[in-house]
Write a protein that holds these residues in place. Sequence first.
Motif, mmCIF file in Angstrom:
data_model
loop_
_atom_site.group_PDB
_atom_site.id
_atom_site.type_symbol
_atom_site.label_atom_id
_atom_site.label_comp_id
_atom_site.label_asym_id
_atom_site.label_seq_id
_atom_site.Cartn_x
_atom_site.Cartn_y
_atom_site.Cartn_z
ATOM 1 N N LYS A 11 -13.917 2.636 8.702
ATOM 2 C CA LYS A 11 -13.456 4.030 8.750
ATOM 3 C C LYS A 11 -13.069 4.477 10.162
ATOM 4 N N ASP A 12 -13.644 3.872 11.190
ATOM 5 C CA ASP A 12 -13.303 4.264 12.557
ATOM 6 C C ASP A 12 -11.978 3.676 13.025
ATOM 7 N N ALA A 13 -11.529 2.621 12.365
ATOM 8 C CA ALA A 13 -10.251 1.993 12.715
ATOM 9 C C ALA A 13 -9.670 1.329 11.470
ATOM 10 N N PRO A 14 -9.167 2.121 10.525
ATOM 11 C CA PRO A 14 -8.638 1.553 9.283
ATOM 12 C C PRO A 14 -7.475 0.603 9.566
ATOM 13 N N PRO A 15 -7.323 -0.429 8.759
ATOM 14 C CA PRO A 15 -6.211 -1.360 8.975
ATOM 15 C C PRO A 15 -4.867 -0.669 8.785
ATOM 16 N N ASP A 16 -3.873 -1.187 9.477
ATOM 17 C CA ASP A 16 -2.522 -0.651 9.314
ATOM 18 C C ASP A 16 -1.948 -1.020 7.961
ATOM 19 N N VAL A 17 -2.354 -2.181 7.452
ATOM 20 C CA VAL A 17 -1.817 -2.668 6.182
ATOM 21 C C VAL A 17 -2.888 -3.483 5.478
ATOM 22 N N LEU A 18 -2.848 -3.448 4.147
ATOM 23 C CA LEU A 18 -3.734 -4.257 3.320
ATOM 24 C C LEU A 18 -2.872 -5.025 2.329
ATOM 25 N N PHE A 19 -3.008 -6.349 2.316
ATOM 26 C CA PHE A 19 -2.301 -7.195 1.358
ATOM 27 C C PHE A 19 -3.213 -7.469 0.167
ATOM 28 N N GLU A 62 -9.298 -19.580 -4.498
ATOM 29 C CA GLU A 62 -8.346 -20.050 -5.502
ATOM 30 C C GLU A 62 -6.948 -19.585 -5.089
ATOM 31 N N GLY A 63 -5.932 -19.971 -5.856
ATOM 32 C CA GLY A 63 -4.571 -19.621 -5.473
ATOM 33 C C GLY A 63 -4.365 -18.134 -5.289
ATOM 34 N N ALA A 64 -4.757 -17.347 -6.297
ATOM 35 C CA ALA A 64 -4.598 -15.899 -6.182
ATOM 36 C C ALA A 64 -5.431 -15.344 -5.036
ATOM 37 N N GLY A 65 -6.592 -15.967 -4.791
ATOM 38 C CA GLY A 65 -7.466 -15.504 -3.723
ATOM 39 C C GLY A 65 -6.907 -15.724 -2.335
ATOM 40 N N ALA A 66 -5.993 -16.686 -2.210
ATOM 41 C CA ALA A 66 -5.364 -16.960 -0.911
ATOM 42 C C ALA A 66 -4.005 -16.304 -0.775
ATOM 43 N N ALA A 67 -3.509 -15.681 -1.846
ATOM 44 C CA ALA A 67 -2.145 -15.142 -1.834
ATOM 45 C C ALA A 67 -1.972 -14.025 -0.811
ATOM 46 N N ALA A 68 -3.003 -13.200 -0.629
ATOM 47 C CA ALA A 68 -2.883 -12.114 0.345
ATOM 48 C C ALA A 68 -2.702 -12.664 1.754
ATOM 49 N N LEU A 69 -3.457 -13.707 2.099
ATOM 50 C CA LEU A 69 -3.268 -14.332 3.412
ATOM 51 C C LEU A 69 -1.879 -14.939 3.515
ATOM 52 N N ALA A 70 -1.411 -15.568 2.446
ATOM 53 C CA ALA A 70 -0.058 -16.133 2.455
ATOM 54 C C ALA A 70 0.970 -15.039 2.729
ATOM 55 N N GLY A 71 0.769 -13.870 2.130
ATOM 56 C CA GLY A 71 1.678 -12.755 2.375
ATOM 57 C C GLY A 71 1.607 -12.256 3.804
ATOM 58 N N ALA A 72 0.389 -12.170 4.338
ATOM 59 C CA ALA A 72 0.227 -11.711 5.722
ATOM 60 C C ALA A 72 0.872 -12.688 6.699
#
Length: 323
Positions: free
Chosen positions: A168-176, A278-288
């Motif tokens: 809450k003190d420094a929210p991320p700019d983006v969340l994948f 798993e694949g879906a679990g790594a997809a956010a990192l792949a997007g980032a």
Amino acid sequence: MKFTREEIEAAQRTVHAAMPPTPQYTWPLLSQRLGATLWAKHENHTPVGAFKIRGGLTYFETLAREHPEVRHVISATRGNHGQSLGFAARRHGLGATIVVPHGNSQEKNAAMRALGVTLIEHGDDFQAASEHAALLAERDALHRVPSFHRELVRGVSTAYVEFFSALKDAPPDVLFVPIGLGSGFAGAAVARAHCGVATKIIGVVSAHATAYRDSFRAGKPVESPVSTRLADGMACRVPVPESVEVILREADDVITVTDDEVGEAMRILFSDTHNVAEGAGAAALAGALQQQERWRGKTVGISVSGGNVDSDMFAGVLSRSAS
């Protein structure tokens, strides 16, 4: 999709009665690799290894209160939704039948059976399994649990309430956030509003299952064929209209990642953090990683939404070294 503060707090009590909050960590190697401060929300650390457990808990709590006559439920899944329902059904003393497509993850199937689920294999993809579950629900007068529902979203939102509250003190700019049928994305949007942060949310779909990206671009639900080998949790052919509405309203963008990019992200997560995704679990990192120039020097969040990958598949992914 809106919830009162009381509804979210009630969801937190329901979820945390069954499991502790999952951690969010900033990993130095991942941050170095991305050129940004990266925070990972570890939903691969839940009792069923995926974020879906939260929605099952709130759905069944409400079902038991509002429909105590229900003694057996049915649904369809590629695995994590089914584990969620099996876990919650067992807590409430209910029976659960889950339909999966032929060729589904053997280890996810085994995990569901271990939770007491009656498993039925039908069809070649999730949509065929879902349609069969609907027929069985009508034939046998069973309560059918959908894959996207307000009560599921209410539970899933608790993951991202934990995440945004911790930062809450420094929210991320983006969340994948990976998108299968959309409850995870919708939960993140609900939590963003609940916590009052301005983080952008980018949905990530498989480049081999583009229904939600196509729907986002078209402004309406669009079906798309599925051919992903790695990201079974995102193998959606027919999008849910209510989910599409949320994504159209709340997403900064919806992007696609290939199986090769997902495999590389799985290897990177393991080499840099020693977490299994798993694949879906790594997809956010792949997007980032795909968008790392856009977010260089910023604070980036990813959802490691699940870690339920079959051993043989993971061994094959790891046999190629992370770059």
